[in-house]
Design a protein around this motif. Structure first.
Motif, mmCIF file in Angstrom:
data_model
loop_
_atom_site.group_PDB
_atom_site.id
_atom_site.type_symbol
_atom_site.label_atom_id
_atom_site.label_comp_id
_atom_site.label_asym_id
_atom_site.label_seq_id
_atom_site.Cartn_x
_atom_site.Cartn_y
_atom_site.Cartn_z
ATOM 1 N N SER A 102 0.858 -1.150 -0.240
ATOM 2 C CA SER A 102 0.075 -0.011 0.078
ATOM 3 C C SER A 102 0.901 1.174 0.070
ATOM 4 C CB SER A 102 -1.061 0.103 1.242
ATOM 5 O OG SER A 102 -0.193 0.082 2.391
ATOM 6 N N LYS A 133 -11.429 -10.085 10.347
ATOM 7 C CA LYS A 133 -10.291 -11.162 10.424
ATOM 8 C C LYS A 133 -9.915 -11.371 11.764
ATOM 9 C CE LYS A 133 -5.880 -12.853 9.065
ATOM 10 N NZ LYS A 133 -4.712 -12.635 8.298
ATOM 11 N N GLU A 136 -8.454 -6.524 18.012
ATOM 12 C CA GLU A 136 -7.357 -6.644 19.249
ATOM 13 C C GLU A 136 -7.700 -5.502 19.682
ATOM 14 O OE1 GLU A 136 -4.534 -8.417 20.174
ATOM 15 O OE2 GLU A 136 -5.185 -9.990 19.076
ATOM 16 N N ILE A 148 -8.236 -2.342 17.354
ATOM 17 C CA ILE A 148 -7.888 -2.403 16.020
ATOM 18 C C ILE A 148 -8.665 -3.538 15.413
ATOM 19 C CG2 ILE A 148 -5.886 -3.116 14.916
ATOM 20 C CD1 ILE A 148 -4.493 -2.412 17.888
ATOM 21 N N ILE A 150 -8.919 -5.638 11.843
ATOM 22 C CA ILE A 150 -8.410 -6.233 11.004
ATOM 23 C C ILE A 150 -9.388 -6.993 9.853
ATOM 24 C CG2 ILE A 150 -6.117 -7.473 9.973
ATOM 25 C CD1 ILE A 150 -4.901 -7.133 12.933
ATOM 26 N N THR A 151 -9.086 -6.528 8.531
ATOM 27 C CA THR A 151 -10.201 -7.392 7.661
ATOM 28 C C THR A 151 -9.253 -8.375 7.005
ATOM 29 O OG1 THR A 151 -9.854 -5.841 5.775
ATOM 30 C CG2 THR A 151 -11.329 -5.407 7.459
ATOM 31 N N ASP A 152 -9.887 -9.288 6.270
ATOM 32 C CA ASP A 152 -9.516 -10.330 5.471
ATOM 33 C C ASP A 152 -8.643 -9.962 4.274
ATOM 34 O OD1 ASP A 152 -11.724 -9.580 4.348
ATOM 35 O OD2 ASP A 152 -12.243 -11.729 3.701
ATOM 36 N N LYS A 153 -8.977 -8.715 3.811
ATOM 37 C CA LYS A 153 -8.577 -7.924 2.643
ATOM 38 C C LYS A 153 -7.149 -7.186 3.170
ATOM 39 C CE LYS A 153 -11.311 -9.715 -0.050
ATOM 40 N NZ LYS A 153 -12.655 -9.127 -0.432
ATOM 41 N N GLY A 154 -6.730 -7.325 4.327
ATOM 42 C CA GLY A 154 -5.706 -6.472 4.597
ATOM 43 C C GLY A 154 -6.089 -5.022 4.987
ATOM 44 N N ILE A 156 -6.707 -2.156 7.368
ATOM 45 C CA ILE A 156 -6.596 -2.088 8.981
ATOM 46 C C ILE A 156 -7.000 -0.779 9.449
ATOM 47 C CG2 ILE A 156 -4.870 -2.224 10.942
ATOM 48 C CD1 ILE A 156 -2.962 -3.515 8.835
ATOM 49 N N GLU A 157 -7.713 -0.665 10.759
ATOM 50 C CA GLU A 157 -7.918 0.644 11.346
ATOM 51 C C GLU A 157 -7.793 0.685 12.553
ATOM 52 O OE1 GLU A 157 -11.862 3.043 10.340
ATOM 53 O OE2 GLU A 157 -10.850 1.918 8.722
ATOM 54 N N HIS A 158 -7.643 1.300 13.480
ATOM 55 C CA HIS A 158 -7.789 1.647 14.815
ATOM 56 C C HIS A 158 -8.750 2.716 15.469
ATOM 57 C CE1 HIS A 158 -4.395 4.462 14.485
ATOM 58 N NE2 HIS A 158 -5.069 5.220 15.325
ATOM 59 N N LYS A 159 -8.938 2.582 16.595
ATOM 60 C CA LYS A 159 -9.822 3.609 16.996
ATOM 61 C C LYS A 159 -9.785 3.595 18.625
ATOM 62 C CE LYS A 159 -14.580 5.144 16.392
ATOM 63 N NZ LYS A 159 -14.115 6.643 16.858
#
Lengths: 329, 329
Positions: A102, A133, A136, A148, A150-154, A156-159
């Motif tokens: 990315s 996926k 955490e 955090i 995480i999706t299977d498509k990679g 990522i996002e945190h909040k």
DNA sequence: TATTAGCACTCTGGTATTGACATTGCTAAT
DNA sequence: ATTAGCAATGTCAATACCAGAGTGCTAATA
């Protein structure tokens, strides 16, 4: 069907107009076509009747119409070989193994924008395709944890999440465990719904402030599913073009770039490289968009290049082709 | 020192010009000041000699100079009470306890931009002040882990890391453990340096591909320290103003918004609300910036409002005041 | 002494006017 | 089928003109 000469004429007009942005007249083309301006005028007239050319006023030169561009893109343009210099810049970018994909894409966009003078952007796949996926949590302090997703498509996002006083970190962790056990594989935009029926009843039994805790996660997930990754480069490049020299039009377009709905409007469904001229795209009638979907080990996204209708289609298409190939290997 | 009438005159001219954007002449002010236009012309002339007013051409009305605005801001303007409606919108935002502070701020900016017609932004504290609080890693697949860096000021960032084939997730975790043991409390921008001397020698002994692994973290941290949180709203609002109606100026400013150095240029050092008019800010001579630093339990940042020099200073200052107060409690 | 009326002067901004120029469509000749 | 030639049409830049809004200054006034 157009004659050979008409094809050639249309091509020349398109390419000339792309370069100069001013209507092209008959005289200028005599040399290229080996005939008099009168003949060219006749041909131009028929091309105008078919709807491929337009005049800006009664006695002006001709300008390609949207249909004209369409015909040009479909039948006339040939893939242009990229210049070594540009290709080199990009090549070294993609060959750098330390760079996460990315990041490589993001950086390549800067280059693309520079050499095309367009706005280029990459969009992550939308939340309906992304499936959960893993979740955490990392405790931050007594009142805050970081979640955090995480999706299977990679993706990522945190909040950050505010945790009310009554709730312990352990309780939060229990809920997360539960989510990880029960909700993995769920499309992101269905999660908040599923939370209610799958998770809420279960935590009620062994978590004290289950109602508040449920709310926290519910809110978090509804925001996750709305956001989607995107990166843009050359945002102000369109200001270079004469056709966008009035503030209201500029503002209109720039605002559309910032708009939330932009992602859905631009996201590509097709796997090959497609050109959407003017009204063909549902973003803005005065621009053209060239875009493609890429897929690389499960992770997918859209790369799009936005420019004026008077755009160097050959160049942009082959550039996008090149990038797509590099991404997908 | 100015006379009472001169103060009044200057104030009226500033406020009139802010509203209309066209030079204000003497006739229009007779009513307000209860005297003839000739008197006003005399006063205007002295105000011009002091350097507070300017003419756009020999026979035009007057326009405030930068010094004029300065004087107005320092001596003439009074805090304006906010209208109930605007205040209400913001109040409810900050009273929402489920919202994390940063989200509340972000949303408030939208409102601020709308009611001020300016561009507003919030900047996280710069990396030199942020100290490492914790690093977490979450394995994604065999070749990828996600690193999350948390600072003591509450700044969070994540980054995917490519792990070469020879390296196991366990080894990565060991390094992270080490970092958490040795580097917590280090300012973010010193971390990559410290990595070399504190961490590199130690991992050499018990991690196989220590060289490659070190590189990964080195790269990651150098990127972390360069980025800093920021959020912007009303990016295109400046396009509303006559003074920015030419594409080149617009582009200049919009590009500055996208520039990496923007954060350092705008970041506030002072704790109160300060106004930087034209050349006083080192962002762009044609705008004014009103900004303040906020601190809330250790976490700090800047809120800034960028607009034309012809800006409603009273309104913006009191609005910023209001927001700052709400953030800090 | 501070204010004001009056007037000549200056600059802008909009509207016409003009001429040079580019280009077209059409007609008649090739 | 092509072309030369020409009138017609529109743009664009330069110019001129005029009304309007201001100013600065001077002389009169309170």
């Amino acid at each position: 069907m157009l004659t050979e000469r008409q094809n050639k004429l249309l091509r020349i007009i398109v390419e000339e107009y792309v370069k100069t942005a001013s209507p092209v007249g008959s005289k200028a083309l005599c040399d290229e076509l080996n005939c008099s301006s009168a003949t060219i005028r006749n041909e131009m007239a028929t091309l105008e009747n078919v709807g491929f050319l337009e005049k800006t006023h009664t006695s002006s030169g001709r300008v390609p119409s949207e249909d004209g561009y369409r015909y040009y893109v479909n039948n006339l343009m040939k893939p242009k070989e990229m210049t070594g210099e540009d290709m080199l810049k990009l090549q070294t970018l993609f060959d750098n193994r330390e760079l996460v994909l990315s990041d490589a894409i993001n950086k390549s966009l800067e280059i693309v924008s520079e050499i095309t003078n367009c706005t280029s952007l990459v969009l992550g796949s939308s939340s309906s395709i992304n499936r959960l996926k893993q979740v955490e949590v990392v405790p931050f302090d007594n009142n805050k944890v970081i979640a955090i997703v995480i999706t299977d498509k990679g993706h990522i996002e945190h909040k950050e999440l505010n945790i009310e006083d009554g709730i312990s970190v352990d309780e939060v962790k229990k809920v997360v465990e539960l989510i990880n056990k029960l909700l993995v594989g769920t499309p992101l935009d269905e999660i908040s719904a599923k939370l209610e029926f799958e998770i809420k009843p279960r935590i009620a039994s062994y978590v004290k402030s289950h109602e508040a805790l449920y709310q926290v996660f519910y809110n978090a997930f509804s925001e996750f599913s709305n956001k989607s990754h995107m990166h843009m480069a050359g945002r102000t490049n369109l200001l270079n073009y004469k056709e966008f020299d009035n503030t209201s039009k500029i503002r209109e377009i720039l605002d559309k770039f910032d708009d939330d709905k932009m992602v859905q409007k631009i996201e590509a469904e097709e796997n090959d490289i497609n050109v959407y001229i003017g009204h063909e795209n549902n973003f803005d009638d005065d621009v053209s968009i060239i875009k493609t979907k890429y897929v690389v080990n499960g992770e997918e996204g859209t790369i799009a290049i936005v420019g004026p209708k008077r755009m160097d289609y050959e160049k942009v298409v082959s550039l996008l082709e090149f990038i797509k190939q590099n991404i997908e290997r």
